[in-house]
Design a protein around this motif. Structure first.
Motif, PDB file in Angstrom:
ATOM      1  N   TYR A 204     -17.304  21.919 -42.348  1.00 28.41           N
ATOM      2  CA  TYR A 204     -17.430  21.525 -40.946  1.00 28.41           C
ATOM      3  C   TYR A 204     -16.185  20.768 -40.491  1.00 28.41           C
ATOM      4  O   TYR A 204     -15.731  20.910 -39.362  1.00 28.41           O
ATOM      5  CB  TYR A 204     -18.664  20.665 -40.742  1.00 28.41           C
ATOM      6  N   ASP A 211     -10.337  23.691 -34.975  1.00 28.78           N
ATOM      7  CA  ASP A 211     -10.692  23.675 -33.558  1.00 28.78           C
ATOM      8  C   ASP A 211      -9.937  22.598 -32.787  1.00 28.78           C
ATOM      9  O   ASP A 211     -10.140  22.447 -31.581  1.00 28.78           O
ATOM     10  CB  ASP A 211     -12.198  23.456 -33.394  1.00 28.78           C
ATOM     11  N   MET A 226     -24.372  14.841 -37.959  1.00 31.73           N
ATOM     12  CA  MET A 226     -24.709  15.306 -39.301  1.00 31.73           C
ATOM     13  C   MET A 226     -25.456  14.225 -40.076  1.00 31.73           C
ATOM     14  O   MET A 226     -26.249  14.510 -40.952  1.00 31.73           O
ATOM     15  CB  MET A 226     -23.435  15.665 -40.069  1.00 31.73           C
TER      16      MET A 226
ATOM     17  N   ILE B  84      -4.497  29.372 -34.287  1.00 27.75           N
ATOM     18  CA  ILE B  84      -5.236  30.318 -35.119  1.00 27.75           C
ATOM     19  C   ILE B  84      -6.723  30.162 -34.855  1.00 27.75           C
ATOM     20  O   ILE B  84      -7.193  29.120 -34.419  1.00 27.75           O
ATOM     21  CB  ILE B  84      -4.993  30.067 -36.622  1.00 27.75           C
ATOM     22  N   LEU B  86     -10.246  30.669 -37.092  1.00 22.59           N
ATOM     23  CA  LEU B  86     -10.629  30.862 -38.492  1.00 22.59           C
ATOM     24  C   LEU B  86     -12.141  31.026 -38.576  1.00 22.59           C
ATOM     25  O   LEU B  86     -12.887  30.219 -38.037  1.00 22.59           O
ATOM     26  CB  LEU B  86     -10.170  29.657 -39.318  1.00 22.59           C
ATOM     27  N   PHE B  88     -15.130  31.080 -41.234  1.00 22.64           N
ATOM     28  CA  PHE B  88     -15.369  30.724 -42.622  1.00 22.64           C
ATOM     29  C   PHE B  88     -16.401  31.651 -43.250  1.00 22.64           C
ATOM     30  O   PHE B  88     -17.201  32.275 -42.567  1.00 22.64           O
ATOM     31  CB  PHE B  88     -15.873  29.284 -42.717  1.00 22.64           C
ATOM     32  N   ALA B  92     -19.723  28.019 -41.026  1.00 20.22           N
ATOM     33  CA  ALA B  92     -19.494  26.623 -40.647  1.00 20.22           C
ATOM     34  C   ALA B  92     -19.774  26.375 -39.172  1.00 20.22           C
ATOM     35  O   ALA B  92     -19.057  25.651 -38.504  1.00 20.22           O
ATOM     36  CB  ALA B  92     -18.054  26.185 -40.997  1.00 20.22           C
ATOM     37  N   LEU B  93     -20.839  26.979 -38.671  1.00 20.91           N
ATOM     38  CA  LEU B  93     -21.256  26.640 -37.305  1.00 20.91           C
ATOM     39  C   LEU B  93     -21.849  25.253 -37.329  1.00 20.91           C
ATOM     40  O   LEU B  93     -22.564  24.892 -38.260  1.00 20.91           O
ATOM     41  CB  LEU B  93     -22.307  27.640 -36.818  1.00 20.91           C
ATOM     42  N   TYR B  94     -21.563  24.472 -36.283  1.00 19.23           N
ATOM     43  CA  TYR B  94     -22.111  23.122 -36.245  1.00 19.23           C
ATOM     44  C   TYR B  94     -23.614  23.222 -36.001  1.00 19.23           C
ATOM     45  O   TYR B  94     -24.042  23.677 -34.942  1.00 19.23           O
ATOM     46  CB  TYR B  94     -21.428  22.296 -35.165  1.00 19.23           C
ATOM     47  N   GLN B 101     -22.530  25.284 -27.078  1.00 19.40           N
ATOM     48  CA  GLN B 101     -21.742  24.097 -27.444  1.00 19.40           C
ATOM     49  C   GLN B 101     -20.767  24.412 -28.562  1.00 19.40           C
ATOM     50  O   GLN B 101     -19.644  23.916 -28.579  1.00 19.40           O
ATOM     51  CB  GLN B 101     -22.681  22.961 -27.862  1.00 19.40           C
ATOM     52  N   PHE B 105     -16.759  24.036 -28.101  1.00 17.03           N
ATOM     53  CA  PHE B 105     -16.150  22.913 -28.826  1.00 17.03           C
ATOM     54  C   PHE B 105     -14.624  22.980 -28.903  1.00 17.03           C
ATOM     55  O   PHE B 105     -13.951  22.007 -28.565  1.00 17.03           O
ATOM     56  CB  PHE B 105     -16.780  22.808 -30.216  1.00 17.03           C
ATOM     57  N   PRO B 106     -14.046  24.119 -29.303  1.00 17.18           N
ATOM     58  CA  PRO B 106     -12.571  24.162 -29.361  1.00 17.18           C
ATOM     59  C   PRO B 106     -11.925  23.940 -27.996  1.00 17.18           C
ATOM     60  O   PRO B 106     -10.864  23.318 -27.918  1.00 17.18           O
ATOM     61  CB  PRO B 106     -12.270  25.575 -29.873  1.00 17.18           C
ATOM     62  N   ARG B 157     -16.386  31.591 -31.534  1.00 18.08           N
ATOM     63  CA  ARG B 157     -15.778  30.260 -31.553  1.00 18.08           C
ATOM     64  C   ARG B 157     -14.302  30.345 -31.949  1.00 18.08           C
ATOM     65  O   ARG B 157     -13.469  29.599 -31.448  1.00 18.08           O
ATOM     66  CB  ARG B 157     -16.536  29.352 -32.530  1.00 18.08           C
ATOM     67  N   LYS B 161     -10.334  30.150 -27.917  1.00 19.75           N
ATOM     68  CA  LYS B 161      -9.084  29.546 -27.432  1.00 19.75           C
ATOM     69  C   LYS B 161      -7.935  30.523 -27.519  1.00 19.75           C
ATOM     70  O   LYS B 161      -6.777  30.133 -27.503  1.00 19.75           O
ATOM     71  CB  LYS B 161      -8.775  28.238 -28.161  1.00 19.75           C
TER      72      LYS B 161
END
Lengths: 313, 454
Positions: A204, A211, A226, B84, B86, B88, B92-94, B101, B105-106, B157, B161
C-alpha cells in the motif's frame, strides 16, 4: 453447535476440561457480580449487620443516597474530565510514536524498551516518583527543597508552582494526574499500534508512493484508516480504563485523593466506591459500582456504534 | 514513450560481509522498448523480472546502469516524478476507499499547476472507469468486487494520471483461468486504446505470448532472448528458451552430430549440412513429429491423450531426457499408433543445441530463416545479442537427465554426474567473477526477489 449435537457422548469431556476455569469464574466473578446487584438494591445494606441477623428492605435508597452526597458529582466530573483529556491525547501521541518507531531501524529496540518501562513498573511506585518530581517542601514562606519539575521551572526563571502539596489548586492536581495517566497509558497503546503497523501490507505504501502521495497524506489517508481497528480498540479500552481511574490519584496524592488536608478534590468514581466501602456501607458501594458500570456500558456502546461507522473493513 | 535500459544491474547485498552470498538479481540488462508497445518480461520465478520492473518504477534503485524514458534519464528520479502507472500483483487497492476514491487518489496528490479542479478530477476518473468498464461499481469497496474487477480498478488507478509508462507486475496471476483469458484481452485492448508503452511481468509463457508485441525471456537476471513471441517460439536462441516456451513442453533428446548427420541415440534422424561433429541436445516440438512407417525415430507408445482435433501420443525413447516423448498428430492417424511407432521429424521444428554452451546450432534452411529474422529485428530496433558472454548457469545446472540410470549411455549415471560436477568446478575456476555471480543458486535469487517485493 451442530457438531456437539451429533456427538453428545463427548460433551462430558469438554465440560471436564472447562471445569477448573468455570468454577473459578463462578466463585470469583459471577457470584460477586450477582451479589453486588443484590446488595445495591437492599437499602443501607451492611455486611456486618446482616451477619447479626438484620434484614434490609428492597429499594433504591442506596442509589438515591450515593447520588445525593456532595463528593459524588465532583468525582463524576473528575472522572469524565480525566477520560476526555487523557484518552485522545495518549492515543494521538501513541500513534505518532508508533509510526516514528516503525520508520526507524537502528535504535528501535532501545526506544521500544524505554517507552515500555511504565508498563512493567508498578503504578503506585511510579506515582510516588511523580510525587517526588512535583513535590515542594516549604516552611512558612521559605522553600526548603523543590522537586525536579520546579527546579526546571526555576532554572528558566519561573516561580515554583505548588503542584500537589497542601493548599495546591484543583487545576494543578488535575494537570499532574493527567500527565501521569497519559504517560502510563502510552506503552500499551504503542504496542498495539506498532503491531498493527507492522501487519499493514507494505505494498500500500509502495502504491501510494507511485501515486505521488506526500508523507502527510500517506499518514492520514493510508496509515490511519489501515490502523482504524487498532485505534478503535485502544480508544475503547482507554475509555474503560479512564472511568475506572483510581490508583494513579492514590499513587500521586495519597489516600486523601487530593492534597493533604484538602476535601478529596480529585476523587474519582472508583474512589467513591472505595470510600463507601471504608464507611462500612457495602450497599452504597454496590450502588456506586452499578452506576459506574452503567456509564461505562453506555460509553462503550457509543464507542462501538461510532467505530462501526468509522472503522474500515 | 520509448524506454531504454542500459547496463542495468541490481545486486542484493548479503546480510553479512560474505561477498559470495550476494545475489545478482539483474545482470547487465540492456533493452530498448519502442514507444507504444506492450512488452512481456518472461521467466521463471527468481529470474529478476519483477526487480527489473521495480527499478523502472523507481521503487528500487539499480546498483548500476541507467534508465531512460524517451530522452530523459530517470535513474535517480523518485517514483512519483517518473510518470509511471504501476499495477501490483495483488493490486494493492486501498481497502478503505471506494473504487472512485481509489481512482481519484493519484489525482488528489497532484500539486501546483498540475492540480485539477474537482469536476475535472471526477470527469477524468469517470473516463478511465469507462475505459476499463468499471463505471458501474464506482461506490463499491474493493472487497465487494471480483478479482477481475479489482484488477481493472487497479489498472484504472494506474492510468488515471496518464502515465508515460504502464507497468504491470504479474497482473493475472491472482485470477482464475477463465478470467485470466478475459482480462488479458482487456489489458491488450486498453493498451491499444491508450497507446501507452506497457511493460508486463509474468511467468506464464502462454500469457506473455498471447498479448505481447515483444517478449523478453530472462533467466538469473540475464536476457536470454528478445523478439516477437512467434519468432522466439520458432527460433529459440538456446536450450533454456526452447524449454521455457511451448505447451506441451518441447521434447529434449541427447544425441550427437557425426558426419553431418544428426543422431538421436543411435538413430540418424536428419541431415545437418555444414555442422561440425559435436555432442548436442536436440529439441523437438510436439508438433514436429510425422507418423511414418519408415520413420527414422523409433519410440514405444505408452499412451494416447485424446484432445479432439489432435491426439497426443505419449511414448518413450531411450535418448529422451524427458520422462516421456509427447508428439501431437492428427486424430485420424490414431489407428496406426500402437506398440512401436516410427516418426519422421519436421526440420523447422527441430532445434539443435551444443551440449557445452547450450547455444543453438543452426543447420540447413534454419540458417537463412534465422538471418532473415535477425535482420527484421534489427530493422525494428531490437537488440539481437542480448546477453554478453556465456549463458548464465547455476552451479549444478546441467540439463537434467530424467532417465533411469541403466538407460543412460556411456558411464553409469552416477559416474557421469560426478564427472560433470568435477568439470563444473574446473570451468568455474577459469571463469570470471561475473560468471560466478551469475551462477548464484536460484533459490537465493528467489528469496531476494520476494524480499525485494516486500
Amino acid at each position: 453447535m451442530s457438531k456437539t449435537k451429533e456427538k453428545p457422548k463427548n460433551n462430558w469431556r469438554a465440560w471436564l476440561y472447562l471445569a477448573p476455569a468455570l468454577i473459578i469464574l463462578l466463585v470469583f466473578t459471577v457470584w460477586p457480580i450477582i451479589n453486588t446487584v443484590r446488595i445495591a438494591f437492599l437499602n443501607s445494606y451492611n455486611g456486618l449487620a446482616e451477619r447479626g441477623g438484620a434484614t434490609f428492605e428492597f429499594g433504591f435508597y442506596n442509589f438515591e443516597y450515593v447520588v445525593s452526597i456532595s463528593g459524588f458529582s465532583r468525582s463524576l466530573g473528575n472522572t469524565l474530565l480525566i477520560t476526555v483529556i487523557t484518552v485522545p491525547v495518549s492515543t494521538m501521541l501513541a500513534l505518532l510514536i508508533a509510526v516514528a518507531l516503525n520508520s526507524i531501524k537502528p535504535f528501535r529496540k532501545i526506544f521500544q524498551t524505554i517507552f515500555f518501562l511504565p508498563y512493567v513498573t508498578n503504578a503506585i511506585a511510579i506515582g510516588m516518583v511523580f510525587f517526588a518530581m512535583f513535590h515542594t517542601v516549604t516552611l512558612g514562606s521559605q522553600t526548603l527543597s523543590t522537586g525536579i519539575i520546579n527546579s526546571i521551572i526555576q532554572a528558566f526563571g519561573g516561580k515554583p508552582v505548588n503542584w500537589i502539596d497542601a493548599g495546591s489548586s484543583w487545576g494543578h492536581n488535575m494537570a499532574v494526574v493527567c500527565i501521569y495517566i497519559i504517560w502510563n497509558a502510552l506503552p500499551f497503546k504503542i504496542l498495539v499500534l506498532l503491531g498493527g503497523l507492522q501487519s499493514v501490507n507494505k505494498q500500500y505504501y509502495d502504491a501510494a508512493k507511485v501515486d505521488g502521495a506526500s508523507r502527510f497524506r500517506i499518514f492520514w489517508r493510508i496509515t490511519v484508516p489501515m490502523l482504524s481497528p487498532m485505534i478503535a480498540y485502544v480508544v475503547i479500552t482507554g475509555f474503560i480504563g479512564g472511568f475506572k481511574e483510581y490508583n494513579s490519584v492514590v499513587g500521586i496524592l495519597g489516600e486523601t485523593m487530593g492534597p493533604a488536608g484538602g476535601d478529596r478534590q480529585l476523587n474519582t468514581m472508583a474512589g467513591c466506591i472505595y470510600d463507601s466501602l471504608n464507611d462500612g456501607f457495602q450497599g452504597y458501594a454496590a450502588a456506586a459500582a452499578l452506576i459506574l458500570f452503567a456509564i461505562i456500558f453506555a460509553v462503550t456502546m457509543i464507542n462501538l456504534y461510532v467505530s462501526k461507522k468509522k472503522v474500515h473493513y | 514513450m520509448k524506454v531504454v535500459l542500459e547496463h542495468l544491474t541490481k545486486i542484493f547485498p548479503s546480510r553479512d560481509k560474505d561477498k559470495s552470498a550476494e545475489v545478482v538479481a539483474v545482470n547487465d540488462f540492456n533493452l530498448e522498448i519502442p514507444d507504444g508497445k506492450l512488452i512481456g518480461l518472461l521467466g521463471p520465478s527468481g529470474c529478476g523480472k519483477s526487480t527489473t520492473l521495480f527499478m523502472i518504477s523507481g521503487l528500487q534503485a539499480p546498483t548500476s546502469g541507467k534508465i531512460f524514458f524517451g530522452e530523459d534519464e530517470v535513474t535517480t528520479l523518485a517514483p512519483e516524478n517518473r510518470g509511471i502507472g504501476l499495477v501490483f500483483q495483488n493490486y494493492a487497492l486501498y481497502p478503505h476507499m471506494t473504487v472512485q476514491q481509489n481512482i481519484l487518489f493519484p489525482l488528489q496528490n497532484l500539486k501546483g499547476e498540475n492540480r485539477l479542479s474537482k469536476e475535472e478530477m471526477l470527469t477524468r476518473a469517470n473516463e478511465v472507469a469507462k475505459l476499463v468498464q468499471i463505471d458501474k461499481f464506482m461506490n463499491r469497496k474493493p472487497s465487494e468486487l471480483s478479482g477481475g474487477q479489482q484488477q481493472r480498478v487497479a489498472i484504472a488507478r494506474a492510468l488515471v494520471k496518464m502515465p508515460r509508462v504502464l507497468l504491470l507486475d504479474e497482473p493475472l496471476s491472482n485470477l482464475d483461468a477463465r478470467l485470466r483469458l478475459q482480462t488479458r484481452e482487456e489489458i491488450r485492448r486498453i493498451q491499444r486504446d491508450t497507446q501507452i508503452t506497457t511493460i508486463f511481468v509474468t511467468h506464464d509463457q502462454e500469457e506473455a505470448m498471447s498479448i505481447s508485441d515483444y517478449i523478453v525471456v530472462m533467466k538469473l537476471g540475464v536476457i536470454m532472448q528478445t523478439g516477437k513471441p512467434q519468432w522466439v517460439y520458432d527460433d529459440p536462441a538456446n536450450l533454456f528458451v526452447a524449454k521455457f516456451l511451448g505447451t506441451p513442453p518441447i521434447n529434449v533428446f541427447t544425441g550427437k552430430v557425426e558426419n553431418e548427420k544428426l543422431y538421436i541415440g543411435d538413430e540418424a534422424v536428419l541431415d545437418v549440412k555444414g555442422v561440425e561433429d559435436q555432442e548436442v541436445y536436440i529439441g523437438v516440438r510436439p508438433e514436429g513429429f510425422l507418423l511414418n512407417a519408415n520413420g527414422k525415430l523409433t519410440c514405444s507408445v505408452s499412451g494416447i491423450d485424446v484432445m479432439g482435433r489432435d491426439i497426443s501420443v505419449v511414448s518413450t525413447n531411450a535418448a529422451s531426457l524427458n520422462p516421456v516423448v509427447r508428439s501431437i498428430i492428427a486424430a485420424d492417424e490414431m489407428g496406426n499408433v500402437a506398440g512401436e511407432v516410427k516418426f519422421n521429424l519436421k526440420e523447422h521444428k527441430v532445434f539443435v543445441f551444443n551440449k557445452e554452451t547450450e547455444e543453438r546450432v543452426y543447420f540447413g534452411k534454419q540458417v537463412a530463416a534465422h538471418e532473415e529474422m535477425v535482420a527484421q529485428m534489427k530493422a525494428e530496433g531490437q537488440n539481437v545479442t542480448p546477453h554478453n558472454g556465456p549463458l548464465p548457469r547455476e552451479a549444478d545446472d546441467k540439463v537434467q537427465d530424467n532417465r533411469p540410470a541403466e538407460q543412460q549411455q556411456g558411464f553409469s549415471g552416477k559416474v557421469k554426474g560426478a564427472f560433470a560436477r568435477v568439470k563444473g568446478v574446473f570451468t568455474k575456476k577459469k571463469g570470471t567473477a561475473e560468471e560466478e555471480a551469475q551462477s548464484a543458486p536460484e533459490e537465493t535469487a528467489d528469496k531476494a526477489e520476494s524480499e525485494a517485493k516486500e
